[in-house]
Design an enzyme around this catalytic site. Sequence first.
Site, mmCIF file in Angstrom:
data_model
loop_
_atom_site.group_PDB
_atom_site.id
_atom_site.type_symbol
_atom_site.label_atom_id
_atom_site.label_comp_id
_atom_site.label_asym_id
_atom_site.label_seq_id
_atom_site.Cartn_x
_atom_site.Cartn_y
_atom_site.Cartn_z
ATOM 1 N N GLU A 221 0.852 -1.208 0.000
ATOM 2 C CA GLU A 221 0.000 0.000 0.000
ATOM 3 C C GLU A 221 0.881 1.249 0.000
ATOM 4 O O GLU A 221 0.669 2.192 0.760
ATOM 5 C CB GLU A 221 -0.921 -0.003 1.221
ATOM 6 C CG GLU A 221 -1.825 -1.231 1.289
ATOM 7 C CD GLU A 221 -2.714 -1.260 2.517
ATOM 8 O OE1 GLU A 221 -3.861 -1.704 2.393
ATOM 9 O OE2 GLU A 221 -2.245 -0.857 3.601
ATOM 10 N N CYS A 305 -10.747 0.656 7.963
ATOM 11 C CA CYS A 305 -10.209 2.014 8.143
ATOM 12 C C CYS A 305 -10.809 3.018 7.169
ATOM 13 O O CYS A 305 -11.067 4.166 7.537
ATOM 14 C CB CYS A 305 -8.684 1.996 8.026
ATOM 15 S SG CYS A 305 -8.059 1.272 6.506
#
Length: 449
Positions: A221, A305
């Site tokens: 990521e 998230c």
Amino acid sequence: AAYTLATHPDPKLDAYLDDLIAKMAAAQEPDGYLYTARTLGFVNDMTGKERWSNMGGSHELYNVGHLYEAAVAHFAVTGKRTLLDVACKNADYLCKTFGPAENQLKRTSGHEEVEIGLCKLYRATGEKRYLDLAKFFIDMRGRKDVRNLYGLYAQDHMPVLEQTEAVGHAVRAGYLYCGMADVAALTGDPSYIGAIDKLWDNVVSKKLHLNGSIGARHDGEAFGDNYELPNESAYLETCAGIANALWNQRMFLLHGEAKYIDVLERVAYNGILSGISISGDEFFYPNPLASRGGYARSKWFGCSCCPVNIVRFIPQLAQFAYAQRDAAIYVNLFIASSTSVKLPAGSVTLTQKTDYPWSGDVRIDVAPEKDKAAFALKVRIPGWAVGQPVPSDLYAQTAPASAKDVSLKVNGKAVPLVLDKGYATLDRTWKKGDAVTLSMAMPVRRISA
């Protein structure tokens, strides 16, 4: 929820929060530690067997950073100290546990966020030890002479003041840069200011995607190399877009330049809103810039998230629309809204009317509390409106806009468009009934990389 209460008072939501905060307070251990997974006995590879035994992988500090942000928001909006007291008790425990003294731990979190929370807690309480601990956690990164490092993935490969390229997990990096900007602003440390300026320049010049988001690679990521800005294979996590917006808001507060709001606006409209459906109940985790079909939003994710971060971000836009420095008011975002600002000359109410971004027309009605008030109104003129879509040479308009595409008037009378740090400054004595009108041409413009 607290940010929402600020603009939409709701007794039912307020009472719900009171009940929830009571549960949080009851879950806190006597010494201030708060990490319910461990308290309940859920020990795994992520939590570690003992407190602070897996700081590279656990979210012990990351979670309380969000707790501190929530506590400060709740206190600011409601005046209640219930959650703030929980946060301060935890922060006091951290101040005893971590630090430079011989009997303290010389470690830092694998996932940054506690630094942001500590800086907010310092601003809310005035307790300087919270600011000192935030700086300590940041200064511990890359200190291989003191501790084992987490590596490049966690921006822990060299001391932060030596870092000049944005690397690793993009959300972690964005939160670190927010913390660095906070410490730079709150301490005035020139080495911190210089370091965060270099990192911002690297991102905006070499690692910013067209939608304003960051984090090119699925693997980790993470940021890619300089100029590695793919479309279809781009990762661009929703949380990374939010981190970039929050970082640029801080950079604006530090330097007072419109270019930071240009980046915030670009990612808010293009890299963050894409992460939620029109119906409000489906979400993107990554936000690729191209698809051959079949890529769709999801109801939820195992790691949640992004959905909850959108819930945190959108109500904060009200805080980003305006700003004040001394006797000047800044109009940063063009959103139908009103605000009251206390100036040396007295309180002033601004009311903004606009259909932006569907239209480039904005009207700002000025209403001083007294009959007249002398102050400067600084109206942001977006870079895209005058030919610069981002504050670097990374992207360009093939048929550039210019100042002639922007019209600014006070009470119907045109004023010269003279820009200072991206703002048109209207410094005059204002009276009730005065109106500023801004008109920006919005033809479709092709962008080249």
